[in-house]
Scaffold this motif. Structure first.
Motif, PDB file in Angstrom:
ATOM      1  N   ARG A  41       0.747  -1.236  -0.062  1.00 58.19           N
ATOM      2  CA  ARG A  41       0.021   0.069  -0.025  1.00 58.19           C
ATOM      3  C   ARG A  41       0.734   1.271  -0.016  1.00 58.19           C
ATOM      4  O   ARG A  41       0.574   2.199  -0.786  1.00 58.19           O
ATOM      5  CB  ARG A  41      -0.860   0.087   1.344  1.00 58.19           C
ATOM      6  N   GLU A  57       1.170   4.248  -2.894  1.00 52.60           N
ATOM      7  CA  GLU A  57       1.192   5.728  -2.757  1.00 52.60           C
ATOM      8  C   GLU A  57       2.396   6.274  -3.354  1.00 52.60           C
ATOM      9  O   GLU A  57       2.137   7.486  -3.995  1.00 52.60           O
ATOM     10  CB  GLU A  57       1.137   5.883  -1.133  1.00 52.60           C
ATOM     11  N   LYS A  69      -6.781   0.465  -4.969  1.00 55.08           N
ATOM     12  CA  LYS A  69      -7.026   0.231  -3.407  1.00 55.08           C
ATOM     13  C   LYS A  69      -6.848  -1.079  -3.488  1.00 55.08           C
ATOM     14  O   LYS A  69      -7.443  -2.117  -4.012  1.00 55.08           O
ATOM     15  CB  LYS A  69      -8.237   0.660  -3.212  1.00 55.08           C
ATOM     16  N   PHE A 104      -6.967  -6.150  -5.852  1.00 57.43           N
ATOM     17  CA  PHE A 104      -7.210  -4.794  -5.783  1.00 57.43           C
ATOM     18  C   PHE A 104      -8.398  -4.072  -6.752  1.00 57.43           C
ATOM     19  O   PHE A 104      -8.877  -4.864  -7.328  1.00 57.43           O
ATOM     20  CB  PHE A 104      -5.843  -4.133  -6.256  1.00 57.43           C
TER      21      PHE A 104
END
Length: 264
Positions: free
Chosen positions: A89, A93, A100, A117
């Motif tokens: 995760r 980013e 997600k 995801f």
């Protein structure tokens, strides 16, 4: 007939048939099985004798009954996969990817690390897979799933108060249409006919055929019902009781038996 077992790999997932491979297996036992994605740790939930014609394809084998060492390895895989999810995760980013991550899991022999995801569009995750492979030194697989798959993975309670169908017994997602809700004369209110995934309730499928059958010989809404002095326009139907609510000239509403009277 061949001896098979039905194995579940993870709570709320599909069950699979495996050959017993001559092992004396019992329900509730943990086993190590061979799959297309390597070895997996699972639990025997049923034993069944089936014919080869019913199976259709050669079954993979149960390799062995899980040992204490295997169970410890499985728990370690779960813990490490949870940590890998947090690392992944952060990398998502860093790369600015619009996705997600939902979950992560190792297969039993750790030859593969799978991430599920969701995303609104197709994602080029090659750089993410490359960076994760450099960290974990195993094959990385990223799989884009839909919102219904997400609900299946996470689980929860439906508006009926029971655990989600998709996370307990459904193995496939059948097509659900708004026409099914109309056919069952439900209010087309999204909060009433949508599941926790935001899509139409899977259970709309369950009774649609029955409603279609029961409504086959019933009049349509708007038809005129007559029985002696009782005359009115049909404004709603009860397909199970074979009755209708009619509205008369004075806007009074009464329930009538459709087996009595005539329809125009």
């Amino acid at each position: 007939m061949i001896h098979t077992v039905i194995v579940n790999f993870k709570k709320n997932t599909k069950n699979y048939f495996f050959s017993t491979n001559g092992l004396d297996l019992k329900c509730g036992q943990n086993v190590i099985v061979e799959t297309e994605k390597g070895l997996q740790f699972g639990q025997v939930i049923a034993l069944k004798e089936v014919s080869t014609s019913d199976i259709g394809i050669p079954l993979k084998d149960v390799k062995r009954i899980a040992t204490e060492k295997d169970e410890n390895q499985y728990q370690k895989n779960l813990e490490d996969a949870s940590k890998a999810l947090e690392v992944a995760r952060k990398k998502v980013e860093e790369l600015g990817l619009k996705m997600k991550l939902i979950d992560a899991r190792y297969n039993f022999d750790r030859s593969q690390l799978l991430f599920n995801f969701i995303a609104d569009e197709r994602i080029d995750f090659r750089e993410l897979a490359k960076r994760l492979a450099q960290v974990y030194h195993t094959r990385i697989e990223l799989r884009q799933i839909g919102v219904r798959d997400k609900a299946k993975e996470i689980g929860g309670l439906g508006p009926c108060g029971r655990f989600l169908c998709c996370s307990t017994f459904l193995t496939d997602f059948n097509s659900v249409s708004i026409n099914m809700a109309k056919n069952q004369m439900l209010a087309l209110n999204p909060s009433k006919i949508n599941g926790v995934c935001g899509r139409l309730l899977c259970c709309l499928n369950y009774e649609d055929e029955t409603y279609s059958h029961l409504k086959k010989n019933l009049p349509k809404i708007g038809s005129i019902y007559k029985n002696g002095d009782t005359v009115g326009k049909i404004i709603s139907l009860n397909v199970f009781k074979k009755t209708a609510m009619i509205e008369g000239k004075n806007h009074n509403q009464i329930e009538v038996d459709l087996e009595n009277g005539s329809i125009e």
